[in-house]
Write a protein that holds these residues in place. Structure first.
Motif, short mmCIF file in Angstrom:
data_model
loop_
_atom_site.label_atom_id
_atom_site.label_comp_id
_atom_site.label_asym_id
_atom_site.label_seq_id
_atom_site.Cartn_x
_atom_site.Cartn_y
_atom_site.Cartn_z
N LEU A 195 -10.06 23.95 11.58
CA LEU A 195 -9.39 22.65 11.72
C LEU A 195 -7.87 22.82 11.82
O LEU A 195 -7.22 22.08 12.55
CB LEU A 195 -9.75 21.75 10.52
CG LEU A 195 -11.20 21.28 10.45
CD1 LEU A 195 -11.44 20.48 9.17
CD2 LEU A 195 -11.55 20.43 11.67
N VAL A 196 -7.34 23.81 11.09
CA VAL A 196 -5.90 24.10 11.20
C VAL A 196 -5.57 24.56 12.62
O VAL A 196 -4.56 24.15 13.20
CB VAL A 196 -5.48 25.16 10.16
CG1 VAL A 196 -4.07 25.65 10.44
CG2 VAL A 196 -5.58 24.60 8.75
N THR A 197 -6.44 25.40 13.19
CA THR A 197 -6.25 25.86 14.56
C THR A 197 -6.24 24.69 15.53
O THR A 197 -5.42 24.61 16.45
CB THR A 197 -7.36 26.85 14.97
OG1 THR A 197 -7.33 27.97 14.07
CG2 THR A 197 -7.16 27.35 16.39
N ARG A 198 -7.17 23.75 15.34
CA ARG A 198 -7.23 22.58 16.21
C ARG A 198 -5.95 21.75 16.10
O ARG A 198 -5.41 21.28 17.11
CB ARG A 198 -8.44 21.70 15.85
CG ARG A 198 -9.78 22.38 16.03
CD ARG A 198 -10.10 22.61 17.50
NE ARG A 198 -11.37 23.33 17.63
CZ ARG A 198 -11.47 24.65 17.70
NH1 ARG A 198 -10.37 25.40 17.65
NH2 ARG A 198 -12.65 25.23 17.81
N ALA A 199 -5.49 21.53 14.88
CA ALA A 199 -4.35 20.64 14.65
C ALA A 199 -3.01 21.26 15.00
O ALA A 199 -2.04 20.54 15.26
CB ALA A 199 -4.33 20.18 13.19
N VAL A 200 -2.94 22.59 15.04
CA VAL A 200 -1.66 23.26 15.30
C VAL A 200 -1.68 23.99 16.65
O VAL A 200 -1.02 23.57 17.61
CB VAL A 200 -1.31 24.24 14.15
CG1 VAL A 200 0.03 24.91 14.43
CG2 VAL A 200 -1.27 23.51 12.81
N THR A 201 -2.46 25.07 16.72
CA THR A 201 -2.43 25.92 17.92
C THR A 201 -2.98 25.21 19.15
O THR A 201 -2.36 25.23 20.22
CB THR A 201 -3.24 27.22 17.67
OG1 THR A 201 -2.80 27.81 16.45
CG2 THR A 201 -3.04 28.19 18.81
N ASP A 202 -4.16 24.60 19.02
CA ASP A 202 -4.78 23.95 20.18
C ASP A 202 -3.93 22.81 20.71
O ASP A 202 -3.81 22.62 21.93
CB ASP A 202 -6.18 23.45 19.83
CG ASP A 202 -7.20 24.58 19.81
OD1 ASP A 202 -6.91 25.63 20.41
OD2 ASP A 202 -8.27 24.42 19.20
#
Length: 591
Positions: free
Chosen positions: A128-135
């Motif tokens: 979820l962190v990846t979705r909210a930041v990197t993606d």
């Protein structure tokens, strides 16, 4: 269809792009400004080669110094305008991208705040962190390095091709004959890179998830000497991450030299054919055209080579957008259609034949029914997994029940506005979560109605003030991440204070006295007596000493209520509660 196929999708997903462009509506002026800058770039880019042709064919041939100077000045003006257009285009395309992802990120975070706990039970925090930041950052690159850049390059290529045909259709044919080779190579490259980048995104998510979980659980890793095992796992995951990126490097290292060779062949053919015509026809005017075509061919081929790279950026952004929108489209939010709200809640609670299971087909509660009168203190006891904490989760509407009713002051909790219901309930959990912030902010949670004076007075009332003032900077002491600078007992005391200052109508203490030292437990007992006065309280506890004074004790086992009554009544029954009591207190007396 496999997951990879679904993620790969189309080379250019118009529906997805259209949805993204909806987020540019608040920035219409900037959007159209970027479009105008892209058009200007195309116009100014072809002017320099045209002016160069005039210098060679007219000014140099006629030895006209004044004309030469005028054209050079004009070229400088065109160059300045091109630089201004380029600067405006790049800056505002990036500005637009950052503004769009700011809005998407806010929308995504707001949506995640409304999810049921069940969603988080089944989701990886790292993912979820990846979705909210990197993606989401990848989505921004669609605007800054993808979509607008591709449109600008395509527009430039159309203008360049038109100029070529206008000045010499024969030389233009030579250039156009080479283009299919680059286009084919670009297409093959683009397809291969899209698959490679999907693998990259997957490996980035895996890496983020792994690191997030291991850093969070570092104590467990070190307690059980798992450093070597986790290091080996990390090495494997990191190697997969490296290999995924190396695949993209490999494709780039093949494509760009091929594109460069093809471009050089085109220039060689232009010089050969054009030069042959100059020699055979003694036509010096062809020299300027040759110079112009050399420049124009570079303008035509360079975007083709770059478009492949920009298509990769666009596709990575599209894959990221797919993943982000998949979260935004999820319907895992708690329904908040209730309109009922009260300034004050008395605190009457009724569970009526409540059935619930975290997993479909596996019930945790089997028709639970009980009543709590306003101002009463009830205790819920039972073995681990009996369903005690589940009752608390359902009362707060973290999960939806399968059937039955839960009433507060005679009103179904589904009919309350969610914020109104939760405003009246305070919870003290066994595992206290504190943010990396000051004690004051952890107590008030940035609620402007809760001032430092209010916190200080409340802390004095429940005997927590002395402990806080013994810390450096007292109420401004930063407890660091998850309250790591405090003991478990101290964190519990702050949790009691946080619940107390919110002035709830219903107070829930979930194993709030377990895993604390004797001194902290004594303070917690005093705090409990104070904050439960005059309000409905539900206490879940393993230590039966903490619940002797409860108005009613509910005994649960395997999702059912098997006994209820006061402490003395339950001891007289000689049932499950009596056995629990004997196990704890007789053993303590022997010890």
């Amino acid at each position: 269809m496999s997951k990879t196929q679904k993620e790969t999708g189309k080379a250019f997903d118009y529906t997805l792009l259209k949805r993204l462009l909806q987020f540019t509506k608040p920035y219409k002026i900037t959007f159209y400004g970027v479009v105008i800058a892209a058009i200007s770039l195309s116009a100014f880019a072809v002017l320099s080669p045209i002016l160069l042709r005039e210098i060679v064919n007219t000014a140099l041939e006629n030895k006209d110094q004044e004309l030469l100077l005028n054209i050079i000045v004009l070229m400088l003006i065109v160059l300045v305008l091109e630089v201004v257009s380029q600067l405006s285009f790049v800056y505002y395309a990036n500005w637009l991208g950052e503004s769009v992802i700011k809005d998407i990120r806010i929308k995504l975070f707001k949506h995640m705040l409304s999810f049921k706990m069940k969603y988080y039970d089944n989701s990886s925090v790292g993912l979820l962190v990846t979705r909210a930041v990197t993606d989401i950052q990848r989505i921004g690159e669609i605007f800054s390095q993808g979509f607008f850049m591709i449109v600008s390059d395509l527009l430039k290529m159309v203008v360049v091709a038109g100029v070529m045909v206008f000045y010499s259709w024969k030389l233009a044919l030579i250039v156009f004959a080479i283009m299919p080779i680059i286009i084919y190579a670009t297409r093959v490259f683009q397809k291969a890179m899209k698959v490679a980048f999907i693998d990259v995104r997957a490996q980035v998510s895996n890496l983020n998830t792994f690191v997030q979980e291991r850093l969070t659980g570092m104590k467990i890793v070190q307690f059980f000497n798992r450093e070597k095992v986790e290091q080996e796992k990390f090495r494997v995951i990191n190697e997969k991450h490296r290999n995924a990126w190396l695949k993209t490097v490999w494709y780039n290292s093949i494509f760009f030299p091929i594109a460069e060779i093809v471009s050089s062949v085109a220039i060689g053919l232009i010089v050969w054919y054009g030069g042959l015509r100059v020699v055979l026809n003694n036509n010096i005017d062809e020299l300027g055209t040759i110079f112009m075509f050399i420049q124009l061919s570079q303008m035509l081929f360079r975007p083709l080579r770059q478009i492949a790279d920009k298509f990769n950026v666009l596709q990575m952004g599209m894959v990221a957008a797919n993943r982000v929108f998949a979260i935004l489209d999820r319907k895992d939010t708690i329904t908040n259609e209730g309109a009922f709200e009260k300034e004050e809640i008395k605190g009457d609670i009724s569970f009526k034949n409540v059935h619930f299971g975290y997993v479909e087909g596996e019930e945790v509660l089997h028709g639970i029914s009980f009543d709590v009168k306003a101002g009463e203190t009830i205790a819920i006891v039972g073995a681990t997994g009996a369903g005690k904490s589940t009752i608390i989760n359902l009362l707060n509407r973290f999960y939806e029940i399968n059937s039955g009713e839960i009433l507060v002051d005679g009103v179904d909790i589904k009919d309350y506005k969610l914020t109104s219901l939760r405003d009246k309930i305070a919870v003290v959990l066994q595992d206290v979560f504190l943010f990396a912030d000051t004690i004051e902010n952890n107590i008030s949670l940035k609620n402007e109605d809760i001032t430092l004076d209010t916190i200080t007075q409340a802390a004095q009332e429940i005997s927590v003030h002395d402990f806080i003032t013994s810390l450096p900077n007292d109420y401004q002491y930063n407890v660091k991440e998850r309250g790591s600078m405090l003991s478990s007992g101290q964190r519990q005391l702050l949790a009691f204070l946080r619940a107390y200052v919110s002035n709830p109508s219903i107070l829930i203490l979930d194993e709030a006295t377990s895993s604390v030292d004797t001194y902290s437990e004594q303070l917690i007992q005093k705090a409990t007596e104070k904050i439960t006065q005059g309000r409905t309280s539900i206490v879940i506890a393993h230590r039966l000493a903490t619940i002797k004074k409860a108005d009613k004790i509910i005994v649960m086992d395997a999702g059912n209520i098997i006994e209820s009554g006061s402490h003395k009544e339950l001891l007289k029954k000689g049932g499950y509660y009596y056995n629990l009591y004997q196990a704890q207190f007789v053993a303590d007396e022997v010890a």
